[in-house]
Design a protein around this motif. Structure first.
Motif, PDB file in Angstrom:
ATOM      1  N   PHE A  91       0.839  -1.199   0.000  1.00 56.16           N
ATOM      2  CA  PHE A  91       0.000   0.000   0.000  1.00 56.16           C
ATOM      3  C   PHE A  91       0.874   1.249   0.000  1.00 56.16           C
ATOM      4  N   LEU A  92       1.878   1.270   0.875  1.00 57.11           N
ATOM      5  CA  LEU A  92       2.787   2.420   0.942  1.00 57.11           C
ATOM      6  C   LEU A  92       3.532   2.595  -0.375  1.00 57.11           C
ATOM      7  N   ALA A  93       3.998   1.496  -0.953  1.00 58.81           N
ATOM      8  CA  ALA A  93       4.718   1.560  -2.228  1.00 58.81           C
ATOM      9  C   ALA A  93       3.818   2.133  -3.323  1.00 58.81           C
ATOM     10  N   ASP A  94       2.552   1.728  -3.338  1.00 59.47           N
ATOM     11  CA  ASP A  94       1.610   2.241  -4.330  1.00 59.47           C
ATOM     12  C   ASP A  94       1.397   3.748  -4.152  1.00 59.47           C
ATOM     13  N   ILE A  95       1.308   4.209  -2.912  1.00 64.50           N
ATOM     14  CA  ILE A  95       1.134   5.642  -2.644  1.00 64.50           C
ATOM     15  C   ILE A  95       2.359   6.415  -3.127  1.00 64.50           C
ATOM     16  N   ILE A  96       3.540   5.930  -2.769  1.00 60.16           N
ATOM     17  CA  ILE A  96       4.770   6.613  -3.188  1.00 60.16           C
ATOM     18  C   ILE A  96       4.865   6.646  -4.712  1.00 60.16           C
ATOM     19  N   ASN A  97       4.551   5.531  -5.351  1.00 59.11           N
ATOM     20  CA  ASN A  97       4.585   5.453  -6.806  1.00 59.11           C
ATOM     21  C   ASN A  97       3.587   6.414  -7.455  1.00 59.11           C
ATOM     22  N   SER A  98       2.439   6.622  -6.815  1.00 59.33           N
ATOM     23  CA  SER A  98       1.421   7.498  -7.396  1.00 59.33           C
ATOM     24  C   SER A  98       1.833   8.970  -7.375  1.00 59.33           C
ATOM     25  N   ILE A  99       2.716   9.341  -6.454  1.00 62.01           N
ATOM     26  CA  ILE A  99       3.156  10.739  -6.390  1.00 62.01           C
ATOM     27  C   ILE A  99       4.582  10.933  -6.883  1.00 62.01           C
ATOM     28  N   HIS A 100       5.292   9.846  -7.098  1.00 65.53           N
ATOM     29  CA  HIS A 100       6.667   9.914  -7.601  1.00 65.53           C
ATOM     30  C   HIS A 100       6.862   8.793  -8.625  1.00 65.53           C
ATOM     31  N   PRO A 101       6.415   9.015  -9.851  1.00 64.41           N
ATOM     32  CA  PRO A 101       6.407   7.967 -10.876  1.00 64.41           C
ATOM     33  C   PRO A 101       7.770   7.315 -11.143  1.00 64.41           C
ATOM     34  N   LYS A 102       8.873   7.988 -10.811  1.00 69.46           N
ATOM     35  CA  LYS A 102      10.189   7.370 -11.023  1.00 69.46           C
ATOM     36  C   LYS A 102      10.499   6.315  -9.962  1.00 69.46           C
ATOM     37  N   TYR A 103       9.700   6.299  -8.913  1.00 67.38           N
ATOM     38  CA  TYR A 103       9.863   5.280  -7.873  1.00 67.38           C
ATOM     39  C   TYR A 103       9.416   3.928  -8.434  1.00 67.38           C
ATOM     40  N   THR A 104      10.226   2.927  -8.227  1.00 70.50           N
ATOM     41  CA  THR A 104       9.913   1.584  -8.706  1.00 70.50           C
ATOM     42  C   THR A 104       9.483   0.720  -7.529  1.00 70.50           C
ATOM     43  N   ILE A 105       8.324   0.129  -7.653  1.00 70.10           N
ATOM     44  CA  ILE A 105       7.850  -0.772  -6.601  1.00 70.10           C
ATOM     45  C   ILE A 105       8.758  -2.001  -6.590  1.00 70.10           C
ATOM     46  N   PRO A 106       9.287  -2.375  -5.428  1.00 70.07           N
ATOM     47  CA  PRO A 106      10.179  -3.541  -5.355  1.00 70.07           C
ATOM     48  C   PRO A 106       9.499  -4.805  -5.874  1.00 70.07           C
ATOM     49  N   GLU A 107      10.269  -5.630  -6.568  1.00 69.41           N
ATOM     50  CA  GLU A 107       9.735  -6.870  -7.139  1.00 69.41           C
ATOM     51  C   GLU A 107       9.060  -7.746  -6.093  1.00 69.41           C
ATOM     52  N   THR A 108       9.598  -7.742  -4.889  1.00 70.62           N
ATOM     53  CA  THR A 108       9.034  -8.588  -3.831  1.00 70.62           C
ATOM     54  C   THR A 108       7.627  -8.161  -3.428  1.00 70.62           C
ATOM     55  N   LEU A 109       7.231  -6.937  -3.784  1.00 61.61           N
ATOM     56  CA  LEU A 109       5.902  -6.442  -3.420  1.00 61.61           C
ATOM     57  C   LEU A 109       4.902  -6.494  -4.569  1.00 61.61           C
ATOM     58  N   ILE A 110       5.380  -6.675  -5.782  1.00 67.16           N
ATOM     59  CA  ILE A 110       4.483  -6.598  -6.944  1.00 67.16           C
ATOM     60  C   ILE A 110       3.363  -7.622  -6.881  1.00 67.16           C
ATOM     61  N   THR A 111       3.629  -8.814  -6.410  1.00 64.59           N
ATOM     62  CA  THR A 111       2.598  -9.860  -6.378  1.00 64.59           C
ATOM     63  C   THR A 111       1.845  -9.931  -5.049  1.00 64.59           C
ATOM     64  N   VAL A 112       2.179  -9.045  -4.126  1.00 68.76           N
ATOM     65  CA  VAL A 112       1.515  -9.048  -2.817  1.00 68.76           C
ATOM     66  C   VAL A 112       0.078  -8.566  -2.990  1.00 68.76           C
ATOM     67  N   LYS A 113      -0.850  -9.260  -2.327  1.00 70.73           N
ATOM     68  CA  LYS A 113      -2.262  -8.893  -2.447  1.00 70.73           C
ATOM     69  C   LYS A 113      -2.540  -7.546  -1.778  1.00 70.73           C
ATOM     70  N   GLN A 114      -3.598  -6.908  -2.258  1.00 73.20           N
ATOM     71  CA  GLN A 114      -4.008  -5.632  -1.691  1.00 73.20           C
ATOM     72  C   GLN A 114      -4.423  -5.833  -0.229  1.00 73.20           C
ATOM     73  N   ILE A 115      -4.218  -4.806   0.566  1.00 78.61           N
ATOM     74  CA  ILE A 115      -4.549  -4.879   1.991  1.00 78.61           C
ATOM     75  C   ILE A 115      -6.065  -4.984   2.179  1.00 78.61           C
ATOM     76  N   THR A 116      -6.460  -5.746   3.170  1.00 74.18           N
ATOM     77  CA  THR A 116      -7.875  -5.875   3.506  1.00 74.18           C
ATOM     78  C   THR A 116      -8.323  -4.605   4.231  1.00 74.18           C
ATOM     79  N   PRO A 117      -9.329  -3.903   3.704  1.00 77.69           N
ATOM     80  CA  PRO A 117      -9.790  -2.676   4.367  1.00 77.69           C
ATOM     81  C   PRO A 117     -10.379  -2.979   5.748  1.00 77.69           C
TER      82      PRO A 117
END
Length: 165
Positions: A91-117
């Motif tokens: 979730f944090l990586a997605d937020i950072i990526n949304s405001i800083h497009p040059k930020y790359t989400i780490p590979e280890t997080l790409i397949t992680v499921k979305q957080i349960t609200p």
């Protein structure tokens, strides 16, 4: 990521201290994120003395103090951090990526499921959960506080980096 930042509040002797902060001020990027981990009630063993915390609307002034200074405030429920730590990181990586497009989400997080609200609890729900020992159940503990002998802790000091000596 820091755990020792705070902001001063006018006419308030106590600063607001986030649980964690993510700050990036390099290369023309100015990202300030206040990361809060909310528990429904205080972590003390006396049910009659502990108070509900972080219930609906209880943190509005605190949130606004950060937001008015240009910070992003992210609140996770403690149960989310405990049961889904990788999803919180995603979730944090997605937020950072949304405001800083040059930020790359780490590979280890790409397949992680979305957080349960998690719906933010009411004060009444927190009081009821305290009586039921809700936190203790999901944390898998019998009670709050030290469970090892204090003698084991003798001679341990904390360095500036938070490492044990």
């Amino acid at each position: 990521v820091y755990d020792d930042r705070f902001i001063l509040i006018k006419n308030n002797p106590n600063p607001f201290e986030p649980d964690f902060t993510f700050i990036d001020e390099e290369n023309g990027v100015n990202i300030f994120i206040d990361i809060e981990i909310d528990e429904p009630y205080e972590g003390i063993n006396s049910i009659s003395k502990r108070k509900p915390t972080h219930f609906q609307y209880s943190d509005t002034n605190r949130n606004n103090a950060f937001k008015n200074r240009g910070w992003i405030v992210i609140r996770f429920a403690e149960i989310q951090v405990h049961l889904e730590p990788d999803s919180c990181c995603r979730f944090l990586a997605d937020i950072i990526n949304s405001i800083h497009p040059k930020y790359t989400i780490p590979e280890t997080l790409i397949t992680v499921k979305q957080i349960t609200p998690i719906k933010q609890w009411t004060k009444e729900e927190a009081v009821g959960w305290s009586k039921e020992k809700y936190r203790e159940k999901y944390l898998g503990i019998q009670s709050f506080g030290f469970t090892i002998s204090n003698q084991i802790l003798e001679g341990i000091t904390e360095t500036e980096l938070g490492e044990k000596m």
